[in-house]
Design a protein around this motif. Structure first.
Motif, PDB file in Angstrom:
ATOM      1  N   HIS A 154       0.812  -1.219   0.000  1.00 23.39           N
ATOM      2  CA  HIS A 154       0.000   0.000   0.000  1.00 23.39           C
ATOM      3  C   HIS A 154       0.847   1.271   0.000  1.00 23.39           C
ATOM      4  CE1 HIS A 154       0.634  -0.442   4.373  1.00 23.39           C
ATOM      5  NE2 HIS A 154       0.436   0.852   4.428  1.00 23.39           N
ATOM      6  N   GLU A 210       2.242   3.641  -4.198  1.00 22.63           N
ATOM      7  CA  GLU A 210       1.908   4.922  -4.831  1.00 22.63           C
ATOM      8  C   GLU A 210       2.801   6.050  -4.318  1.00 22.63           C
ATOM      9  OE1 GLU A 210       0.198   5.615  -7.494  1.00 22.63           O
ATOM     10  OE2 GLU A 210       0.064   3.432  -7.526  1.00 22.63           O
ATOM     11  N   GLU A 270       5.600   8.273  -6.357  1.00 21.29           N
ATOM     12  CA  GLU A 270       5.575   9.740  -6.381  1.00 21.29           C
ATOM     13  C   GLU A 270       6.916  10.332  -5.974  1.00 21.29           C
ATOM     14  OE1 GLU A 270       2.424  11.830  -4.197  1.00 21.29           O
ATOM     15  OE2 GLU A 270       1.054  10.433  -5.210  1.00 21.29           O
ATOM     16  N   GLU A 283       4.884  -8.243  -7.749  1.00 23.50           N
ATOM     17  CA  GLU A 283       4.241  -8.611  -6.511  1.00 23.50           C
ATOM     18  C   GLU A 283       4.935  -9.860  -6.004  1.00 23.50           C
ATOM     19  OE1 GLU A 283      -0.358  -8.677  -5.007  1.00 23.50           O
ATOM     20  OE2 GLU A 283       0.092  -9.212  -7.055  1.00 23.50           O
ATOM     21  N   ARG A 318       2.302 -10.525   1.649  1.00 27.79           N
ATOM     22  CA  ARG A 318       2.386  -9.867   0.354  1.00 27.79           C
ATOM     23  C   ARG A 318       3.280  -8.650   0.425  1.00 27.79           C
ATOM     24  NH1 ARG A 318      -2.896 -10.358  -3.238  1.00 27.79           N
ATOM     25  NH2 ARG A 318      -3.613 -12.113  -2.029  1.00 27.79           N
TER      26      ARG A 318
END
Lengths: 113, 412
Positions: A11, A14, A18, A32, A57
């Protein structure tokens, strides 16, 4: 040249992307993966969410850079991926002897950017 | 004692109720395939819990508020807990089937309508807030509007509005609620950064197929009898859905270069929604026009209006249901014909302009009430428990954050 491999929380991808764009690091491979760290993946809790099971994960980033980009890339990944909790991941930096751009046949530092 | 009960009618309405029930899980797959895989279960859960929670709301007081005799705005509470809603027909609604058959058929409409709104706020609403939202919305928005249009004494029913199976009550209502919630809750965090792709389109296709199947119960069942009107509704429903699916595929092909699976199922849903209010009152020619126009209008809403005004109606609940519901309600006032249904009225094209204005009033009144009602309910819940999931939960995904479950494993 170095190959930077980072294992991060899915998570945070992102935010990491950036931060990398801010540092003008635009070439990145993402996959992954499953894995676990020191806590052996038995239980992992982040922000109240408990995960159990062997393997957790994660997202794996691979970024090949020239020497002058190494610290900037590490800093960007740190900034984007750090939550301060167990399971934030690791960054590995390894020497990269060669790099070839398939389309042109360019080699070395030229081919990386 | 039950001499007036018709076994064929009762059988058809019960089967129709079951068909409409299946639409809610169908909708779950339709929507679920369109979200990212980290939010798949959250959407399935929102739909499934609607089935559970609203079934209970309906038998305790929802049916009474919607259909019990009351004032012109809302039904009374005399049918609380289905008191007096028995196995004999209630002639004001359906003279040939047990009252409870009508009640359970209507229950399925009251369940799927709030669930339609999920498309607007998918992937970012807290589950607790969602649960409170659908219960309040069903009670204070759906039940009154159902009473206006279908309940005996309802002001739009008395005015002579024709809404065969829920263009106003279901589609405009849910569509406007979707627009309001999408506007207030705000865009998904990454909405402006990159296109959010559907995680599993085959599930959406399965969902759309179940919706189409269930829609025969929705529309043809609304005849409340196994008769010619039901057959007419069945045929025009299939026709409008089919032509709308084809139309959207062709628009995609022409404007975007390829006919897409997602476009085709979106078209089918738009056509099926648009024919809903008209199904018992129009023939095949009108069904074709309604279906074609539904896809054109919805395509414009989804592709251009949403982009221009920059709101995140994530799965196009407003763009498809709101727009096609509005179009279908007006189209009923254009194309309705007493040659199809003696109990109905003629529309504008048959020389009865008054009916068109009645339809317009019903559509606008539903828009206004749904807009205000949804806004108040949302703001109230937001003030008390907060509606939007935290940014971190949104990043992790609602499956794990809200339900501690995952839709997919990786290796095993």
């Amino acid at each position: 040249m170095k190959l930077i491999i980072a294992i991060i929380q899915p998570h945070r991808l992102e935010q990491v992307k950036e931060e990398l764009y801010k540092e003008e690091v635009n070439l990145i491979t993402v996959s992954e993966v499953l894995g676990h760290g020191r806590q052996k993946g038995v239980t992992e809790v982040y922000r109240g969410v408990r995960e159990t099971g062997n393997l957790l994960r994660k997202v794996r980033l691979e970024i090949a850079v020239n020497e002058n980009f190494v610290e900037r890339t590490i800093k960007a990944i740190m900034t984007g991926a750090k939550t301060g909790q167990t399971g934030d991941g690791k960054i590995f930096v390894i020497d990269l002897p060669e790099c070839i751009r398939i389309r042109t046949g360019e080699r070395g530092g030229e081919a990386i950017g | 004692m039950y001499a007036k009960i018709d076994s064929g009618d009762t059988a058809w309405v019960l089967i129709s109720a079951a068909l409409v029930m299946l639409m809610t899980p169908g909708l779950a797959f339709f929507y679920g395939g369109l979200v990212r895989r980290k939010n798949y279960l959250s959407v399935l859960m929102q739909c499934f819990i609607a089935l559970a929670a609203l079934s209970i709301q309906w038998v305790i007081f929802g049916y009474s508020l919607s259909f019990a005799p009351g004032n012109s705005f809302i039904g009374g509470l005399q049918w609380f807990g289905l008191k007096g809603v028995g196995l004999e027909p209630y002639a004001a609604y359906s003279a040939t089937i047990p009252h409870q058959a009508f009640m359970i058929f209507q229950a399925m409409f009251a369940i799927i309508t709030p669930a339609l709104i999920i498309g607007a706020f998918a992937e970012r609403m807290k589950f607790s807030a969602y649960l409170v939202f659908i219960l309040l919305w069903a009670t204070f928005v759906y039940d009154p509007i159902a009473h206006w249009v279908w309940g005996s004494g309802g002001w739009l029913r008395n005015m002579g509005v024709m809404d065969f199976a829920g263009g106003t009550v279901v589609h405009i209502n849910a569509g406007i609620a979707a627009l309001v919630t999408a506007l207030i809750i705000g865009k998904r965090t990454c909405y402006d950064k990159y296109a959010i792709a559907p995680h599993n389109l085959p599930f959406s296709v399965l969902g759309a197929a179940l919706l189409w199947f269930g829609w025969f119960g929705f529309n043809a069942g609304s005849a409340l009898a196994a008769n010619g009107i039901a057959v007419n509704a069945f045929v025009v429903t299939n026709t409008a859905g089919a032509v709308a699916a084809l139309t959207w595929a062709l628009i995609d092909w022409k404007l975007n270069g390829n006919p897409t699976m997602l476009g085709t199922i979106s078209g089918a849903v738009a056509g099926l929604a648009a024919i809903t209010p008209a199904a018992g009152f129009v023939g095949i020619g009108a069904a074709l026009i309604i279906g074609i126009a539904a896809s054109i209008f919805c395509f414009i809403a989804v592709s251009f209006v949403k982009r221009t005004f920059h709101y995140d109606d994530s799965l196009d609940a407003f763009g498809v249901h709101g727009i096609s519901g509005f179009w279908g309600t007006l189209a009923t006032g254009l194309f309705a014909s007493k040659a199809i249904n003696q109990a109905g009225a003629d529309g504008l094209l048959a020389g009865n302009s008054k009916q068109f204005f009645v339809q317009l009033i019903a559509a606008v009144a539903t828009v206004a009430y749904a807009f205000i009602g949804t806004y108040i309910i949302y703001k109230l819940i937001d003030a008390v428990i907060g509606v939007r999931a935290t940014e971190e939960d949104e990043a992790i995904g609602l499956d794990l954050a809200e339900h501690n479950e995952r839709a997919y494993t990786m290796l095993e």
